[in-house]
Design an enzyme around this catalytic site. Structure first.
Site, PDB file in Angstrom:
ATOM      1  N   LYS A   1       1.032  -1.216   0.566  1.00  0.00           N
ATOM      2  CA  LYS A   1       0.329   0.229  -0.037  1.00  0.00           C
ATOM      3  C   LYS A   1       0.759   1.140   0.149  1.00  0.00           C
ATOM      4  CE  LYS A   1      -1.823   2.809   3.733  1.00  0.00           C
ATOM      5  NZ  LYS A   1      -1.265   4.255   2.487  1.00  0.00           N
TER       6      LYS A   1
ATOM      7  N   GLY B   1       7.291   4.450   7.900  1.00  0.00           N
ATOM      8  CA  GLY B   1       6.362   5.742   8.750  1.00  0.00           C
ATOM      9  C   GLY B   1       6.406   5.978   9.932  1.00  0.00           C
ATOM     10  N   SER B   2       5.573   7.401  10.403  1.00  0.00           N
ATOM     11  CA  SER B   2       6.000   7.558  12.002  1.00  0.00           C
ATOM     12  C   SER B   2       6.149   6.698  12.386  1.00  0.00           C
ATOM     13  CB  SER B   2       4.254   8.176  12.239  1.00  0.00           C
ATOM     14  OG  SER B   2       3.486   7.987  12.565  1.00  0.00           O
ATOM     15  N   THR B   3       7.054   7.448  13.678  1.00  0.00           N
ATOM     16  CA  THR B   3       6.767   6.348  14.969  1.00  0.00           C
ATOM     17  C   THR B   3       5.383   5.833  15.717  1.00  0.00           C
ATOM     18  OG1 THR B   3       9.282   6.972  14.768  1.00  0.00           O
ATOM     19  CG2 THR B   3       8.183   5.790  17.702  1.00  0.00           C
TER      20      THR B   3
ATOM     21  N   VAL C   1       2.525   5.502  13.976  1.00  0.00           N
ATOM     22  CA  VAL C   1       1.985   4.367  13.691  1.00  0.00           C
ATOM     23  C   VAL C   1       2.722   2.780  14.071  1.00  0.00           C
ATOM     24  CG1 VAL C   1       0.942   3.429  11.468  1.00  0.00           C
ATOM     25  CG2 VAL C   1       0.628   5.723  12.031  1.00  0.00           C
ATOM     26  N   GLY C   2       4.397   2.983  13.502  1.00  0.00           N
ATOM     27  CA  GLY C   2       4.806   1.895  13.983  1.00  0.00           C
ATOM     28  C   GLY C   2       4.806   1.403  15.315  1.00  0.00           C
TER      29      GLY C   2
ATOM     30  N   GLU D   1      10.621   0.926   9.923  1.00  0.00           N
ATOM     31  CA  GLU D   1      11.817   1.972   9.760  1.00  0.00           C
ATOM     32  C   GLU D   1      11.133   2.949  10.343  1.00  0.00           C
ATOM     33  OE1 GLU D   1      13.177   4.885   8.616  1.00  0.00           O
ATOM     34  OE2 GLU D   1      13.496   4.500   6.754  1.00  0.00           O
TER      35      GLU D   1
ATOM     36  N   CYS E   1      13.434  10.837   6.699  1.00  0.00           N
ATOM     37  CA  CYS E   1      13.332   9.879   8.006  1.00  0.00           C
ATOM     38  C   CYS E   1      15.051  10.331   8.130  1.00  0.00           C
ATOM     39  CB  CYS E   1      12.851   8.821   8.061  1.00  0.00           C
ATOM     40  SG  CYS E   1      13.880   8.301   6.685  1.00  0.00           S
TER      41      CYS E   1
ATOM     42  N   GLU F   1      10.399  14.748  16.002  1.00  0.00           N
ATOM     43  CA  GLU F   1      10.537  15.642  14.040  1.00  0.00           C
ATOM     44  C   GLU F   1       9.650  16.211  13.505  1.00  0.00           C
ATOM     45  OE1 GLU F   1       9.427  11.407  12.147  1.00  0.00           O
ATOM     46  OE2 GLU F   1      11.367  11.833  10.967  1.00  0.00           O
TER      47      GLU F   1
HETATM   48  P1  NDP Z   1       1.940   7.889   8.654  1.00  0.00           P
HETATM   49  O1  NDP Z   1       2.544   6.615   9.665  1.00  0.00           O
HETATM   50  O2  NDP Z   1       0.367   7.685   9.229  1.00  0.00           O
HETATM   51  O3  NDP Z   1       2.066   6.560   7.612  1.00  0.00           O
HETATM   52  C1  NDP Z   1       2.976   5.968   6.549  1.00  0.00           C
HETATM   53  C2  NDP Z   1       2.196   5.019   5.693  1.00  0.00           C
HETATM   54  O4  NDP Z   1       1.345   3.329   7.050  1.00  0.00           O
HETATM   55  C3  NDP Z   1       1.168   5.301   5.206  1.00  0.00           C
HETATM   56  O5  NDP Z   1       1.189   4.538   4.075  1.00  0.00           O
HETATM   57  C4  NDP Z   1      -0.309   5.223   5.783  1.00  0.00           C
HETATM   58  O6  NDP Z   1      -1.605   5.252   5.192  1.00  0.00           O
HETATM   59  C5  NDP Z   1       0.083   3.954   6.959  1.00  0.00           C
HETATM   60  N1  NDP Z   1      -0.455   3.776   7.864  1.00  0.00           N
HETATM   61  C6  NDP Z   1      -1.550   4.848   8.780  1.00  0.00           C
HETATM   62  N2  NDP Z   1      -2.045   4.585   9.673  1.00  0.00           N
HETATM   63  C7  NDP Z   1      -1.955   3.327   9.693  1.00  0.00           C
HETATM   64  C8  NDP Z   1      -2.263   2.413  10.602  1.00  0.00           C
HETATM   65  N3  NDP Z   1      -2.693   2.133  11.660  1.00  0.00           N
HETATM   66  N4  NDP Z   1      -1.910   1.095  10.407  1.00  0.00           N
HETATM   67  C9  NDP Z   1      -1.651   0.505   8.978  1.00  0.00           C
HETATM   68  N5  NDP Z   1      -0.968   1.509   8.313  1.00  0.00           N
HETATM   69  C10 NDP Z   1      -1.076   2.896   8.123  1.00  0.00           C
HETATM   70  O7  NDP Z   1       2.341   9.012   8.393  1.00  0.00           O
HETATM   71  P2  NDP Z   1       2.050   9.996   7.769  1.00  0.00           P
HETATM   72  O8  NDP Z   1       1.521  10.565   6.593  1.00  0.00           O
HETATM   73  O9  NDP Z   1       0.973  10.595   8.775  1.00  0.00           O
HETATM   74  O10 NDP Z   1       3.079  11.010   8.616  1.00  0.00           O
HETATM   75  C11 NDP Z   1       3.299  11.709  10.154  1.00  0.00           C
HETATM   76  C12 NDP Z   1       4.373  11.750  10.540  1.00  0.00           C
HETATM   77  O11 NDP Z   1       5.292  10.867  10.228  1.00  0.00           O
HETATM   78  C13 NDP Z   1       5.699  12.746   9.957  1.00  0.00           C
HETATM   79  O12 NDP Z   1       5.666  14.312   9.978  1.00  0.00           O
HETATM   80  C14 NDP Z   1       6.569  12.238   9.982  1.00  0.00           C
HETATM   81  O13 NDP Z   1       6.884  12.957  10.694  1.00  0.00           O
HETATM   82  C15 NDP Z   1       6.541  11.396  10.200  1.00  0.00           C
HETATM   83  N6  NDP Z   1       7.094  10.249   8.707  1.00  0.00           N
HETATM   84  C16 NDP Z   1       8.435   9.686   8.651  1.00  0.00           C
HETATM   85  C17 NDP Z   1       8.861   9.058   7.973  1.00  0.00           C
HETATM   86  C18 NDP Z   1       9.923   8.048   7.376  1.00  0.00           C
HETATM   87  O14 NDP Z   1       9.968   7.888   6.705  1.00  0.00           O
HETATM   88  N7  NDP Z   1      10.403   8.117   8.738  1.00  0.00           N
HETATM   89  C19 NDP Z   1       7.987   8.648   6.757  1.00  0.00           C
HETATM   90  C20 NDP Z   1       6.153   9.769   6.427  1.00  0.00           C
HETATM   91  C21 NDP Z   1       6.097  10.186   8.179  1.00  0.00           C
HETATM   92  P3  NDP Z   1      -1.706   6.837   4.437  1.00  0.00           P
HETATM   93  O15 NDP Z   1      -0.750   7.269   4.142  1.00  0.00           O
HETATM   94  O16 NDP Z   1      -3.279   6.888   4.491  1.00  0.00           O
HETATM   95  O17 NDP Z   1      -1.893   7.545   5.974  1.00  0.00           O
END
Ligand code: NDP
Length: 492
Positions: A196, A248-250, A252-253, A270, A304, A401
């Protein structure tokens, strides 16, 4: 010392009088469909629900994209399981490699089309999508193609075997590159995939489905469903998914880790970072300034591993900050499709709000803000390159961050102090060290709690080099030999 170093109080030079002529990359190389469904079992399935994806630099609608439901995710996982059981997992590694090589070559051939689409949908400057994202994405497929028939040699006497169906969830900052980081090792090891892309940047993942068809990858080996966090959660939760890979974000991780506890599924995370970029007084100053700029303004700071905390040795603080501010006046902010643009658009309205909120907090807490004079476009989401000086370690801008083009400058006197301050963060993804002394680089690298430590460079990536975090930056490694392991199980 250069002239500038001898004038510590001098103000940054005024911006140049002349301007660059526009040099826009043509949009005609890419055809965007009005509506996209989900790519499942090698076919396009019509989406029952959809949303609009836009260009963050103009707010112009680009396409309607599917919002995958539980039923769509069930279908995608079913197709992946079927492909895993009926051919892909038992295919000789040398045959799997052929598909990966094909995908890599097709990405190279269609690089311009992908780069334009990446910049349109994500807001990053075309010179980055063209010169960084696309070459690295292709390189990942080339690299893992090379491992596909050598797994027995990579893990001798451990009988490496594929895990099964991998559920992969990626963010919006490097859409195609993150897809490559996830899909290439998974396929090389004989797994099948349900991926996704992020809600705001689905288009290059959808174009990638076309590459999969051109490469004649067997149906169901890679399935791509689009949607928001609910779709991601449905993939993570699916009982027939054997391995979850998330970037993605910590926040959601952590939720995913909680969700998977006790399930027996393999997991790699990651997550975020707040990297320290540490500059010693014996470094090549101009080179360090370039590295600092690259470290934080590359991809609008949506990285990140961005070098968002700059630690400067006190003795060079003034000349360095002055050089940095002057360099900032030369950064060109604007149209991502213009080949001269250095800093593009912020990825979404939501991300822009987050950056603004943290910058306001920095000012309230007492940090001093500097932004070069630059005129931001009226439409779209924009934020000027920003430097904060007078920052205390306790400020939110030094702790959280920001994920935007915002740098916090702090100082140190001794290497011990630099290490202590650099490690004073819940994150541990990356760090940079600038010094001419090799022994000091090694001394620092041993003590910095960061998955990657760059020396006299920053944001340098290679598919052969593992990448991943310590502490709240996650666990597991992507890239290199280490990147194969999460996609294998071993009979030992
Ligand atoms: P998220 O962690 O929400 O998004 C990363 C991915 O996870 C997206 O595909 C997202 O979908 C999906 N997702 C969201 N919620 C869930 C869930 N409950 N279960 C499984 N997958 C999920 O990051 P955001 O885009 O909301 O960004 C928020 C903050 O996170 C940023 O401001 C930044 O600080 C940090 N971030 C860090 C990243 C990194 O590379 N370490 C990358 C992106 C963000 P969807 O896009 O639909 O939300």
């Amino acid at each position: 010392m250069g002239e500038l170093d001898r004038r510590p109080e001098a103000a940054p030079a005024a911006p140049r009088e002349w301007a660059y002529a526009p040099a826009p990359e043509s949009r005609d190389v890419v055809r965007i469909a009005e509506r996209y469904g989900h790519f499942v079992g090698g076919e396009w399935l019509e989406a029952t629900e959809s949303y609009e994806t836009i260009s963050p630099s103009s707010e112009e609608p680009l396409a309607h994209v599917g919002q995958a439901t539980q039923q769509d995710v069930d279908g995608a996982v079913g197709a992946a399981r079927n492909a895993f059981a009926n051919g892909w997992s038992s295919l000789p590694g040398s045959e799997r490699a052929k598909y990966l090589f094909r995908i890599a070559r097709l990405l190279q051939e269609r690089a311009r089309e992908f780069a334009v689409l990446e910049s349109l949908n994500g807001g990053k400057p075309i010179k980055e999508s063209r010169d960084v994202d696309l070459p690295l994405a292709a390189a990942h497929f080339f690299y893992y193609a090379g491992w596909a028939d050598k797994l027995e040699y990579a893990f001798p006497n451990r009988r490496p075997r594929p895990v099964g169906v991998a559920g992969q969830i990626i963010p919006w900052n490097f859409p195609l590159l993150m897809l490559s980081w996830k899909i290439a090792p998974a396929l090389a090891c004989g797994n099948t995939v349900v991926l996704k892309p992020a809600e705001t940047t689905p288009l290059t993942a959808l174009l990638f489905c076309d590459v999969l068809r051109q490469a004649e990858l067997p149906p169901g080996v890679v399935n791509i469903v689009t949607g928001d966090g609910r779709t991601g959660a449905a993939i993570v939760d699916h009982p027939d998914v054997d391995k979850v890979a998330f970037t993605g974000s910590t926040e959601v991780g952590k939720a995913i880790q909680r969700q998977l506890a006790g399930s027996g599924k393999k997991l790699t995370l990651e997550l975020g970072g707040k990297a320290a970029n540490i500059v010693f007084d014996d470094c090549a100053l101009d080179q360090a300034v370039e590295g600092i700029v690259n470290g934080i303004y590359f991809n609008q700071g949506h990285v990140c591993c961005a070098g968002s905390r700059l630690f400067v040795q006190e003795s060079i603080y003034e000349p360095l900050v002055e050089k940095l501010k002057r360099r900032l006046t030369t950064l060109r902010v604007g149209d991502p499709l213009d080949k001269n643009t250095d800093v593009g658009a912020i990825n979404s309205a939501m991300q822009l709000d987050k950056i603004r909120e943290l910058v306001a907090a920095g000012e309230e807490e007492g940090a001093e803000i500097y932004q070069p004079p630059c005129r931001l476009p009226e439409k779209g989401y924009w934020f000027a390159p920003t430097v904060f000086t007078n920052v205390a370690q306790s400020y939110r801008i030094a702790q959280e961050e920001i994920f935007g083009p915002v740098l916090s400058v702090l100082t140190f006197r001794t290497p011990e102090e630099a290490v202590e301050k650099a490690n004073n963060t819940p994150y541990g993804l990356s760090a940079g060290v600038w010094t001419e002394k090799g022994s000091r680089i090694l001394w620092m690298a041993q003590r910095l709690r960061a998955g990657v430590v760059w020396a006299n460079t920053y944001n340098r990536f290679d598919p052969a080099s593992p990448f991943g975090g310590y502490k709240e930056s996650g666990f597991g490694r992507e890239g290199g030999l280490h990147g194969l392991e999460p996609y294998l199980r071993f009979d030992e």
